[in-house]
Scaffold this motif. Sequence first.
Motif, mmCIF file in Angstrom:
data_model
loop_
_atom_site.group_PDB
_atom_site.id
_atom_site.type_symbol
_atom_site.label_atom_id
_atom_site.label_comp_id
_atom_site.label_asym_id
_atom_site.label_seq_id
_atom_site.Cartn_x
_atom_site.Cartn_y
_atom_site.Cartn_z
ATOM 1 N N ALA A 57 0.830 -1.209 0.000
ATOM 2 C CA ALA A 57 0.000 0.000 0.000
ATOM 3 C C ALA A 57 0.863 1.257 0.000
ATOM 4 O O ALA A 57 0.535 2.246 -0.660
ATOM 5 N N GLU A 58 1.985 1.233 0.726
ATOM 6 C CA GLU A 58 2.885 2.381 0.723
ATOM 7 C C GLU A 58 3.459 2.621 -0.669
ATOM 8 O O GLU A 58 3.592 3.774 -1.102
ATOM 9 N N CYS A 59 3.811 1.550 -1.352
ATOM 10 C CA CYS A 59 4.320 1.696 -2.726
ATOM 11 C C CYS A 59 3.257 2.314 -3.629
ATOM 12 O O CYS A 59 3.544 3.242 -4.400
ATOM 13 N N TYR A 60 2.034 1.812 -3.537
ATOM 14 C CA TYR A 60 0.954 2.362 -4.361
ATOM 15 C C TYR A 60 0.670 3.824 -3.984
ATOM 16 O O TYR A 60 0.346 4.640 -4.851
ATOM 17 N N THR A 61 0.805 4.156 -2.697
ATOM 18 C CA THR A 61 0.627 5.543 -2.273
ATOM 19 C C THR A 61 1.651 6.441 -2.937
ATOM 20 O O THR A 61 1.319 7.509 -3.474
ATOM 21 N N ASN A 62 2.897 6.022 -2.928
ATOM 22 C CA ASN A 62 3.964 6.817 -3.542
ATOM 23 C C ASN A 62 3.839 6.892 -5.060
ATOM 24 O O ASN A 62 4.358 7.827 -5.677
ATOM 25 N N LEU A 63 3.130 5.943 -5.646
ATOM 26 C CA LEU A 63 2.876 5.969 -7.093
ATOM 27 C C LEU A 63 1.597 6.729 -7.440
ATOM 28 O O LEU A 63 1.253 6.853 -8.612
ATOM 29 N N GLY A 64 0.881 7.205 -6.412
ATOM 30 C CA GLY A 64 -0.349 7.960 -6.652
ATOM 31 C C GLY A 64 -1.523 7.109 -7.081
ATOM 32 O O GLY A 64 -2.470 7.611 -7.693
ATOM 33 N N ASP B 289 -4.311 5.539 -5.606
ATOM 34 C CA ASP B 289 -5.108 5.421 -4.379
ATOM 35 C C ASP B 289 -6.118 4.283 -4.424
ATOM 36 O O ASP B 289 -6.380 3.641 -3.399
ATOM 37 N N GLU B 290 -6.692 4.020 -5.582
ATOM 38 C CA GLU B 290 -7.670 2.932 -5.662
ATOM 39 C C GLU B 290 -7.015 1.594 -5.358
ATOM 40 O O GLU B 290 -7.644 0.707 -4.756
ATOM 41 N N LYS B 291 -5.760 1.431 -5.740
ATOM 42 C CA LYS B 291 -5.051 0.185 -5.442
ATOM 43 C C LYS B 291 -4.677 0.107 -3.965
ATOM 44 O O LYS B 291 -4.629 -0.989 -3.395
ATOM 45 N N VAL B 292 -4.418 1.258 -3.353
ATOM 46 C CA VAL B 292 -4.194 1.280 -1.903
ATOM 47 C C VAL B 292 -5.443 0.764 -1.191
ATOM 48 O O VAL B 292 -5.369 -0.084 -0.288
ATOM 49 N N ILE B 293 -6.583 1.270 -1.611
ATOM 50 C CA ILE B 293 -7.852 0.880 -0.988
ATOM 51 C C ILE B 293 -8.115 -0.613 -1.193
ATOM 52 O O ILE B 293 -8.473 -1.330 -0.243
ATOM 53 N N ALA B 294 -7.910 -1.094 -2.424
ATOM 54 C CA ALA B 294 -8.148 -2.511 -2.717
ATOM 55 C C ALA B 294 -7.200 -3.412 -1.941
ATOM 56 O O ALA B 294 -7.566 -4.534 -1.553
ATOM 57 N N LEU C 297 -5.020 3.690 4.562
ATOM 58 C CA LEU C 297 -6.346 3.501 3.963
ATOM 59 C C LEU C 297 -7.174 4.773 4.081
ATOM 60 O O LEU C 297 -7.821 5.203 3.104
ATOM 61 N N GLY C 298 -7.158 5.402 5.244
ATOM 62 C CA GLY C 298 -7.928 6.637 5.425
ATOM 63 C C GLY C 298 -7.458 7.743 4.508
ATOM 64 O O GLY C 298 -8.268 8.442 3.883
ATOM 65 N N SER C 299 -6.149 7.898 4.382
ATOM 66 C CA SER C 299 -5.600 8.936 3.501
ATOM 67 C C SER C 299 -5.997 8.687 2.048
ATOM 68 O O SER C 299 -6.371 9.621 1.324
ATOM 69 N N ALA C 300 -5.905 7.429 1.626
ATOM 70 C CA ALA C 300 -6.262 7.092 0.248
ATOM 71 C C ALA C 300 -7.740 7.346 -0.020
ATOM 72 O O ALA C 300 -8.118 7.845 -1.089
ATOM 73 N N ALA D 230 -9.223 9.888 -2.744
ATOM 74 C CA ALA D 230 -10.039 9.288 -3.809
ATOM 75 C C ALA D 230 -11.467 9.823 -3.835
ATOM 76 O O ALA D 230 -12.285 9.359 -4.630
ATOM 77 N N GLY D 231 -11.760 10.778 -2.956
ATOM 78 C CA GLY D 231 -13.096 11.384 -2.979
ATOM 79 C C GLY D 231 -14.095 10.761 -2.034
ATOM 80 O O GLY D 231 -15.305 10.904 -2.213
ATOM 81 N N HIS D 232 -13.604 10.069 -1.005
ATOM 82 C CA HIS D 232 -14.488 9.477 0.010
ATOM 83 C C HIS D 232 -14.104 10.040 1.379
ATOM 84 O O HIS D 232 -13.623 9.303 2.257
ATOM 85 N N PRO D 233 -14.296 11.348 1.575
ATOM 86 C CA PRO D 233 -13.787 11.991 2.799
ATOM 87 C C PRO D 233 -14.394 11.457 4.084
ATOM 88 O O PRO D 233 -13.705 11.347 5.093
ATOM 89 N N ARG D 234 -15.679 11.119 4.063
ATOM 90 C CA ARG D 234 -16.300 10.674 5.317
ATOM 91 C C ARG D 234 -15.740 9.328 5.764
ATOM 92 O O ARG D 234 -15.438 9.119 6.944
#
Length: 270
Positions: free
Chosen positions: A38-45, A47-52, A71-74, A78-82
């Motif tokens: 997830a950290e790698c996917y975060t650094n690659l931008g 976010d949907e893969k971080v969540i998955a 997960l919360g940051s992603a 990704a447009g799911h603030p709540r």
Amino acid sequence: LNLALAYYKKGAWRDAVPQLENLRAAQPDDVRIATLLAECYTNLGQDEKVIATLQPVEAAHPGDLSVAWLLGSALIRAGHPREGLDRVDRVARQGNRPEAYLLAGRAALKMNEFERARDYCAAAAKLNPKLPSLDTLRGTVLTYLGDTDGAAAALRAAVEADPKDFEAQLGLGAVLHTARDLDGAREHLQRALQLKPDSNLARYEWARLERTEGQVEAAARDMEKVVRTDPKWAQPHVELAALYFRLNRQEEGEKERAIYDRLTAEQQKQ
């Protein structure tokens, strides 16, 4: 795993991902592997893969703050603030992390929960008053709460700390316009446009300033650019209609007013 860690430590995220994906396929419940991936996917931008990656392991590790943070940051990005805010809030409170409070404040702002965003800013400032972007967020929140003086003070501090902070320059220009400090507003809005010449929001605020200064034709030209760039943004249409009416361009004014009414009705329906 050693090869993946070597790539990870080197910052070669794309090379680390295939190794970690193979490991995750073999060990789907390993939280360490999922977190590294997830950290790698975060650094690659991505976010949907971080969540998955993290959602399947979160239930088994509800107390893992690294999972909650990533997960919360992603989710927020990704447009799911709540959904994201619930997790980031937990990280902030349990981990006593100022950057988590800052992100929680941004999420609350996106949801128009301004008092809550203000409280998150205060919590972040208590832990680290020099946290980058904190004054920018605090100034923006105070603007929405109608505290013009407080907003101006926070945004000035942000600009002094980083003159290249676009959001701070734009926010300060808009606040000073509201306070009728037109010279100050012009200075900071010009700086914002220099930093991001293509910003439609900065162009919109500039057009509003031109209108206040009596430059009606110039304001109309700039507001026309705003409308062309984002035709579904309702507010510029009614602003442009008012400018057209002042210029005795009645037919065009009526057209823009009708567009504003239609867009507003559609937004209310949604």
